[in-house]
Design a protein around this motif. Structure first.
Motif, PDB file in Angstrom:
ATOM      1  N   GLU A   9       0.828  -1.208   0.000  1.00 23.72           N
ATOM      2  CA  GLU A   9       0.000   0.000   0.000  1.00 23.72           C
ATOM      3  C   GLU A   9       0.869   1.266   0.000  1.00 23.72           C
ATOM      4  OE1 GLU A   9      -3.110   2.260   2.987  1.00 23.72           O
ATOM      5  OE2 GLU A   9      -3.067   0.061   3.013  1.00 23.72           O
ATOM      6  N   GLU A  10       1.936   1.257   0.800  1.00 21.90           N
ATOM      7  CA  GLU A  10       2.849   2.407   0.855  1.00 21.90           C
ATOM      8  C   GLU A  10       3.577   2.609  -0.471  1.00 21.90           C
ATOM      9  OE1 GLU A  10       4.079   2.302   5.584  1.00 21.90           O
ATOM     10  OE2 GLU A  10       5.032   0.898   4.189  1.00 21.90           O
ATOM     11  N   ILE A  11       3.925   1.512  -1.118  1.00 19.00           N
ATOM     12  CA  ILE A  11       4.586   1.596  -2.436  1.00 19.00           C
ATOM     13  C   ILE A  11       3.669   2.303  -3.420  1.00 19.00           C
ATOM     14  CG2 ILE A  11       5.328   0.230  -4.439  1.00 19.00           C
ATOM     15  CD1 ILE A  11       6.469  -1.816  -2.370  1.00 19.00           C
ATOM     16  N   GLU A  12       2.429   1.858  -3.496  1.00 21.30           N
ATOM     17  CA  GLU A  12       1.474   2.464  -4.433  1.00 21.30           C
ATOM     18  C   GLU A  12       1.208   3.928  -4.103  1.00 21.30           C
ATOM     19  OE1 GLU A  12       0.525   1.321  -7.391  1.00 21.30           O
ATOM     20  OE2 GLU A  12       1.888  -0.301  -6.860  1.00 21.30           O
ATOM     21  N   LYS A  13       1.080   4.230  -2.825  1.00 22.24           N
ATOM     22  CA  LYS A  13       0.833   5.608  -2.399  1.00 22.24           C
ATOM     23  C   LYS A  13       2.002   6.517  -2.793  1.00 22.24           C
ATOM     24  CE  LYS A  13      -0.265   8.339   1.697  1.00 22.24           C
ATOM     25  NZ  LYS A  13      -0.400   8.341   3.151  1.00 22.24           N
ATOM     26  N   GLN A  14       3.237   6.042  -2.574  1.00 26.96           N
ATOM     27  CA  GLN A  14       4.402   6.855  -2.926  1.00 26.96           C
ATOM     28  C   GLN A  14       4.537   7.013  -4.436  1.00 26.96           C
ATOM     29  OE1 GLN A  14       6.520   8.685  -0.861  1.00 26.96           O
ATOM     30  NE2 GLN A  14       6.905   9.530  -2.886  1.00 26.96           N
ATOM     31  N   LEU A  15       4.318   5.944  -5.177  1.00 28.07           N
ATOM     32  CA  LEU A  15       4.390   6.036  -6.643  1.00 28.07           C
ATOM     33  C   LEU A  15       3.345   7.015  -7.179  1.00 28.07           C
ATOM     34  CD1 LEU A  15       5.017   2.312  -7.611  1.00 28.07           C
ATOM     35  CD2 LEU A  15       6.611   4.230  -7.904  1.00 28.07           C
ATOM     36  N   GLU A  16       2.149   6.987  -6.604  1.00 29.81           N
ATOM     37  CA  GLU A  16       1.084   7.894  -7.040  1.00 29.81           C
ATOM     38  C   GLU A  16       1.444   9.345  -6.731  1.00 29.81           C
ATOM     39  OE1 GLU A  16      -2.371   9.472  -8.640  1.00 29.81           O
ATOM     40  OE2 GLU A  16      -1.433   7.509  -8.939  1.00 29.81           O
ATOM     41  N   LEU A  41      12.066   3.003 -10.175  1.00 34.17           N
ATOM     42  CA  LEU A  41      11.692   2.996  -8.759  1.00 34.17           C
ATOM     43  C   LEU A  41      11.210   1.619  -8.313  1.00 34.17           C
ATOM     44  CD1 LEU A  41       9.867   6.440  -8.510  1.00 34.17           C
ATOM     45  CD2 LEU A  41      11.999   5.797  -7.338  1.00 34.17           C
ATOM     46  N   LYS A  42      10.406   0.961  -9.137  1.00 31.41           N
ATOM     47  CA  LYS A  42       9.902  -0.372  -8.787  1.00 31.41           C
ATOM     48  C   LYS A  42      11.027  -1.394  -8.713  1.00 31.41           C
ATOM     49  CE  LYS A  42       5.132  -0.026 -10.411  1.00 31.41           C
ATOM     50  NZ  LYS A  42       4.155  -0.497 -11.417  1.00 31.41           N
ATOM     51  N   ALA A  43      12.088  -1.175  -9.479  1.00 29.37           N
ATOM     52  CA  ALA A  43      13.242  -2.083  -9.463  1.00 29.37           C
ATOM     53  C   ALA A  43      14.212  -1.771  -8.322  1.00 29.37           C
ATOM     54  CB  ALA A  43      13.975  -2.016 -10.805  1.00 29.37           C
ATOM     55  N   SER A  50      13.649   5.598   0.411  1.00 30.42           N
ATOM     56  CA  SER A  50      14.315   6.884   0.643  1.00 30.42           C
ATOM     57  C   SER A  50      13.462   8.031   0.105  1.00 30.42           C
ATOM     58  CB  SER A  50      15.703   6.908  -0.008  1.00 30.42           C
ATOM     59  OG  SER A  50      16.570   6.007   0.650  1.00 30.42           O
ATOM     60  N   LEU A  51      12.866   7.836  -1.048  1.00 28.18           N
ATOM     61  CA  LEU A  51      11.980   8.839  -1.619  1.00 28.18           C
ATOM     62  C   LEU A  51      10.793   9.092  -0.683  1.00 28.18           C
ATOM     63  CD1 LEU A  51      11.802  10.518  -4.272  1.00 28.18           C
ATOM     64  CD2 LEU A  51      10.248   8.751  -5.120  1.00 28.18           C
ATOM     65  N   SER A  52      10.282   8.029  -0.085  1.00 28.37           N
ATOM     66  CA  SER A  52       9.160   8.190   0.852  1.00 28.37           C
ATOM     67  C   SER A  52       9.605   8.945   2.106  1.00 28.37           C
ATOM     68  CB  SER A  52       8.547   6.833   1.213  1.00 28.37           C
ATOM     69  OG  SER A  52       9.348   6.121   2.121  1.00 28.37           O
ATOM     70  N   GLU A  53      10.860   8.796   2.512  1.00 27.38           N
ATOM     71  CA  GLU A  53      11.385   9.562   3.645  1.00 27.38           C
ATOM     72  C   GLU A  53      11.501  11.038   3.285  1.00 27.38           C
ATOM     73  OE1 GLU A  53      12.489   8.393   7.095  1.00 27.38           O
ATOM     74  OE2 GLU A  53      10.722   7.436   6.208  1.00 27.38           O
ATOM     75  N   MET A  54      11.905  11.330   2.051  1.00 30.30           N
ATOM     76  CA  MET A  54      11.939  12.723   1.587  1.00 30.30           C
ATOM     77  C   MET A  54      10.522  13.295   1.646  1.00 30.30           C
ATOM     78  SD  MET A  54      14.542  12.231  -1.659  1.00 30.30           S
ATOM     79  CE  MET A  54      14.649  13.949  -2.208  1.00 30.30           C
ATOM     80  N   GLU A  55       9.560  12.500   1.230  1.00 31.07           N
ATOM     81  CA  GLU A  55       8.148  12.915   1.237  1.00 31.07           C
ATOM     82  C   GLU A  55       7.648  13.095   2.670  1.00 31.07           C
ATOM     83  OE1 GLU A  55       5.238  14.276  -0.875  1.00 31.07           O
ATOM     84  OE2 GLU A  55       6.406  12.857  -2.073  1.00 31.07           O
ATOM     85  N   ARG A  56       7.943  12.126   3.540  1.00 27.39           N
ATOM     86  CA  ARG A  56       7.473  12.159   4.928  1.00 27.39           C
ATOM     87  C   ARG A  56       7.966  13.409   5.658  1.00 27.39           C
ATOM     88  NH1 ARG A  56       9.596  11.227   9.654  1.00 27.39           N
ATOM     89  NH2 ARG A  56      11.563  10.433   8.810  1.00 27.39           N
ATOM     90  N   THR A  57       9.171  13.865   5.334  1.00 26.00           N
ATOM     91  CA  THR A  57       9.732  15.039   6.005  1.00 26.00           C
ATOM     92  C   THR A  57       9.423  16.330   5.239  1.00 26.00           C
ATOM     93  OG1 THR A  57      11.874  14.594   4.948  1.00 26.00           O
ATOM     94  CG2 THR A  57      11.549  13.745   7.188  1.00 26.00           C
TER      95      THR A  57
END
Length: 184
Positions: A9-16, A41-43, A50-57
């Motif tokens: 779910e987190e993967i899809e949310k970040q990709l979106e 990104l999927k690979a 790391s991208l999600s951490e950039m987003e989270r902060t």
């Protein structure tokens, strides 16, 4: 060593979120197709974390270029990411503080996120993509010769000009944060 992973779910949310930002800011990455970025990104799910951490902060990461087969993401939030405030420059600076130590340092936080801090050239490149840091400032990866003398550099954008300044590496302020880069 702990492996940082996202669930499905987190993967899809970040990709979106990344796709939406990519499509809304095409001027930052002309000639780059989202399908190629998404495939990369999927690979590389560790990089997606790391991208999600950039987003989270609150960095609002976006693709700003492609080099040597890698896509380059920078924090593109209007102001330096709010989730990274009140940090001194690095661990040595943190240890040198006698009182009122911040929770962590910019370099340590970047390392824990799996990203690099922007250097001066990258920061100037980012500023060509828009006006960033009109009210905040961003620690920048500091040349060793400056750091060895106890200093660190940071940048901001005022009066239609990019300014690069210096400060003691142990200083920290609520409006000074850091911007990061990620290669995927």
């Amino acid at each position: 060593m702990t492996v940082n992973k996202l669930n499905a779910e987190e993967i899809e949310k970040q990709l979106e979120a990344s796709r939406e930002r990519f499509e809304n800011n095409m001027d930052r990455h002309e000639g780059i197709e989202w399908s190629r970025v998404e495939e990369k990104l999927k690979a590389n799910l560790d990089k997606l974390w790391s991208l999600s951490e950039m987003e989270r902060t609150e960095g609002e990461p976006d693709v700003v270029g492609e080099e040597n087969g890698e896509f380059i993401f920078f924090d593109c939030s209007k102001e330096s990411p709010a989730g990274r405030k009140s940090v001194c420059y690095d661990r040595a600076a943190w240890e040198a503080r006698k009182k009122h130590k911040p929770e962590t340092s910019a370099m340590e936080m970047a390392g824990s996120m799996g990203v690099e801090m922007l250097d001066e050239d990258q920061y100037r490149y980012l500023q060509n993509l828009g006006d960033f840091d009109n009210k905040t400032s961003s620690w920048l990866k500091t040349p060793e010769e400056i750091r060895a003398l106890g200093g660190a550099i940071f940048g901001d954008f005022r009066f239609n000009t990019v300014f690069i300044y210096h400060n003691g590496a142990d200083s920290y302020y609520g409006a000074r944060r850091f911007r990061s880069a990620l290669r995927v």
